[in-house]
Enzyme design. Structure first.
Site, PDB file in Angstrom:
ATOM      1  N   GLU A   1      -0.194   4.269  -0.967  1.00  0.00           N
ATOM      2  CA  GLU A   1      -1.182   5.364  -0.926  1.00  0.00           C
ATOM      3  C   GLU A   1      -1.791   5.599  -2.300  1.00  0.00           C
ATOM      4  OE1 GLU A   1      -3.788   6.591   0.135  1.00  0.00           O
ATOM      5  OE2 GLU A   1      -2.884   7.359   1.964  1.00  0.00           O
ATOM      6  N   ASN A   2      -3.115   5.656  -2.274  1.00  0.00           N
ATOM      7  CA  ASN A   2      -3.882   5.708  -3.529  1.00  0.00           C
ATOM      8  C   ASN A   2      -3.480   4.579  -4.455  1.00  0.00           C
ATOM      9  OD1 ASN A   2      -5.297   8.061  -2.752  1.00  0.00           O
ATOM     10  ND2 ASN A   2      -3.491   9.267  -3.285  1.00  0.00           N
TER      11      ASN A   2
ATOM     12  N   HIS B   1     -28.296 -12.668  17.956  1.00  0.00           N
ATOM     13  CA  HIS B   1     -29.685 -12.214  17.922  1.00  0.00           C
ATOM     14  C   HIS B   1     -29.734 -10.712  17.659  1.00  0.00           C
ATOM     15  CE1 HIS B   1     -29.528 -10.414  22.012  1.00  0.00           C
ATOM     16  NE2 HIS B   1     -28.747 -11.438  22.308  1.00  0.00           N
TER      17      HIS B   1
ATOM     18  N   ASP C   1       0.863  -1.183   0.000  1.00  0.00           N
ATOM     19  CA  ASP C   1       0.000   0.000   0.000  1.00  0.00           C
ATOM     20  C   ASP C   1       0.897   1.229   0.000  1.00  0.00           C
ATOM     21  OD1 ASP C   1      -1.841   2.005   0.306  1.00  0.00           O
ATOM     22  OD2 ASP C   1      -2.994   0.957   1.870  1.00  0.00           O
TER      23      ASP C   1
ATOM     24  N   ASP D   1      -5.405   6.517   5.434  1.00  0.00           N
ATOM     25  CA  ASP D   1      -6.363   7.558   5.819  1.00  0.00           C
ATOM     26  C   ASP D   1      -7.360   7.038   6.854  1.00  0.00           C
ATOM     27  OD1 ASP D   1      -7.890   5.804   4.388  1.00  0.00           O
ATOM     28  OD2 ASP D   1      -8.522   7.226   2.856  1.00  0.00           O
TER      29      ASP D   1
END
Ligand code: AHR
Ligand code: AHR
Length: 521
Positions: free
Chosen positions: A242-243, A439, A240, A318
């Site tokens: 970024e972008n 539940h 990763d 982010d």
């Protein structure tokens, strides 16, 4: 700043000179026969002149001489916290200490301590941006019992990231910034992932915002295809940056990044000036493969890098928090580690002996075991509790040996320690891991754990002797008058008389009494 209390002043003196570390490890072994290991991953990185600047693990010490705390847990009953350390310097985590502290209640992991002495601890991240707009508050922290594991036969717990969970440190020391070289590895559960953004471990923005291409450099694991992907259907180890989750030099597809099938996966990313690599291997043994090694991506903004030096775990740069995964250990280094150093770290990881937690005796209410739950009411003694084909409702359905395999699998449950009370139980779907019986408005559903305390309560049931005198009943932990019941072939939690139709006193005792049987699937 209202983060959890971090224990101060825990300092471990260790060899400062990398060249001396191997010898020091051997010396420790000679003088201290009970020493668990003579070398940890960070001793190996130091010997390679690329020392650890952050080292995190819930399962073991990452230096032979490290005897400080590994992680902090907080229990629900009184909000008290406890540090969990290794069983001696260099050793495996003391899971029994966690079990004792959390007995009869539930615990979350509130901090992962940095073992390097640099104070780069990881604590609860601020509320993520994704999906949806940024909200106030914080991300969730991990349930402390959701990722049981063994290392060389020693029980330990991984850090289980359900969507919504995240850890971060925006005020670090010694982590690479700008275009400085660094390396990192993580040992992850190769079977626990999703396509949300972004199950990451590594370097990110100190701002907690998306500050543009090249402002982060982290290991990513999952099957998100929005930015990049490799061969097969995933999951993939990617970087990763970024972008962009990068599987190689191209945005999008890079054929050399394989789908991961290992139960335990070693994932590595390293990056320096116009150079980076993705590597990986089976954390239980064998060598590392290089999935990419070469120049920075052929997309503007990633050369030179603009790393900011925060550390993230389980989220994107982010704070995007839609992802899932399980983390056992990982480090970040100063300097670009050699392949040889990383190969030695991989051997060390393999020698640590990661293995799945014991499965328990099939058909018993022991965490790890698989069961099916059979109704006892005279109408329905061939009926079993299963999730329906839409994977949401939970119903009673007739099964026999000729039933389709999918129906049998949907009627099979993996017993887990109770998410809200470790003395009680939760039931994870055997064919939809990560989804639990819970539940909501008193009806039962199969839903993914969202990591929150409300979900944990709704998904925890305490076994009691059968209300009819036969079998076992399952009492709701947050509505103790109500028990797991079938009513008109649908599952609820129900009291013996009450305002909902399914609280009908007729057949209540039999409808709430179940036979715990051998798993169908
Ligand atoms: O690069 C992928 C993701 O994009 C980052 O983790 C996040 O900061 C942004 O949304
Ligand atoms: O099922 C009863 C309650 O209904 C649950 O605790 C809650 O999740 C929902 O509002």
């Amino acid at each position: 700043m209202t983060g959890p209390r971090i224990r101060k002043g825990w300092r471990t003196v260790r060899a400062a000179c990398s060249a001396a570390v191997l010898a020091a490890g051997l010396l420790m072994a000679a003088t201290s026969p009970s020493q668990a290991v003579t070398q940890g991953p960070c001793d190996i990185y130091a010997a390679g002149a690329t020392p650890c600047v952050a080292a995190h693990s819930t399962t073991r010490a990452l230096y032979a001489t490290y005897g400080g705390p590994l992680y902090q847990v907080r229990r629900a009953s009184d909000n008290a916290v406890a540090d969990i350390g290794p069983l001696g310097s260099g050793g495996y985590a003391d899971a029994a200490a966690q079990d004792a502290f959390c007995a009869g209640t539930s615990c979350v992991i509130t901090a992962l301590y940095d073992q390097t002495g640099k104070g780069n601890h990881l604590t609860q991240a601020p509320r993520g941006h994704f999906p949806g707009p940024a909200a106030g508050g914080s991300d969730n922290v991990a349930n402390a019992v959701e990722a049981p594991v063994t290392l060389a036969g020693h029980k330990a717990y991984g850090l289980y990231v359900a969507p919504g969970t995240g850890y971060r440190n925006n005020h670090t020391t010694g982590i690479a910034t700008g275009d400085q070289p660094e390396g990192m590895y993580a040992v992850l559960d190769g079977t626990h992932f999703n396509g949300g953004c972004c199950f990451d471990y590594g370097n990110a923005e100190t701002s907690g915002n998306d500050d543009g291409n090249g402002t982060m450099e982290a290991i990513y694991f999952g099957d998100n295809k929005g930015w990049g992907y490799g061969s097969g259907s995933g999951p993939w180890v990617m970087a990763d940056l970024e972008n962009g989750l990068f599987s190689g030099v191209n945005r999008g597809y890079n054929a050399n990044d394989p789908s991961i099938t290992n139960r335990f996966q070693t994932a590595l990313v390293k990056g320096g000036p116009n150079q980076w690599a993705i590597r990986g291997g089976n954390a239980q043994g064998g060598g590392l493969s290089t999935y990419y090694s070469g120049v920075r991506p052929n997309v503007p903004g990633y050369n030179p890098m603009k790393k900011q030096g925060a550390i993230i775990l389980g989220i994107g740069g982010d704070n995007s928090n839609g992802s899932a995964g399980t983390f056992y250990e990982g480090v970040m280094t100063s300097g670009y580690p050699s392949d040889a150093t990383e190969n030695a770290v991989q051997a060390n990881i393999a020698a640590a002996g990661y293995s799945s937690a014991p499965t328990g005796t099939p058909g018993s209410l022991t965490p790890g075991s698989r069961i099916s739950l059979r109704a006892t009411t005279s109408c329905c003694t061939t009926g079993y509790l299963r999730h329906d084909d839409t994977d949401a409702k939970v119903v009673l359905s007739t099964l026999d040996s000729s039933s389709p395999a999918a129906a049998k699998a949907a009627a099979t449950w993996t017993v887990r320690a109770g998410l809200a009370n470790t003395s009680c139980l939760s039931f994870e779907s055997a064919d939809a891991p990560g989804r639990f019986l819970r539940h909501r408005n008193f009806q039962l559903y199969l839903n993914a754990d969202d990591g929150g305390g409300g979900f944990a309560q709704d998904a925890t049931f305490c076994p009691t002797p059968g209300n009819s005198g036969q079998g076992t009943s399952f009492q709701s932990v947050n509505y103790p008058a109500k028990y797991l019941r079938h009513y008109a072939y649908t599952a609820y939690i129900a009291s013996n008389g009450g305002s909902n139709s399914w609280d009908s006193a007729t057949d209540w005792a039999a409808d709430t009494s179940w036979l715990v049987q051998q798993p169908w699937g």
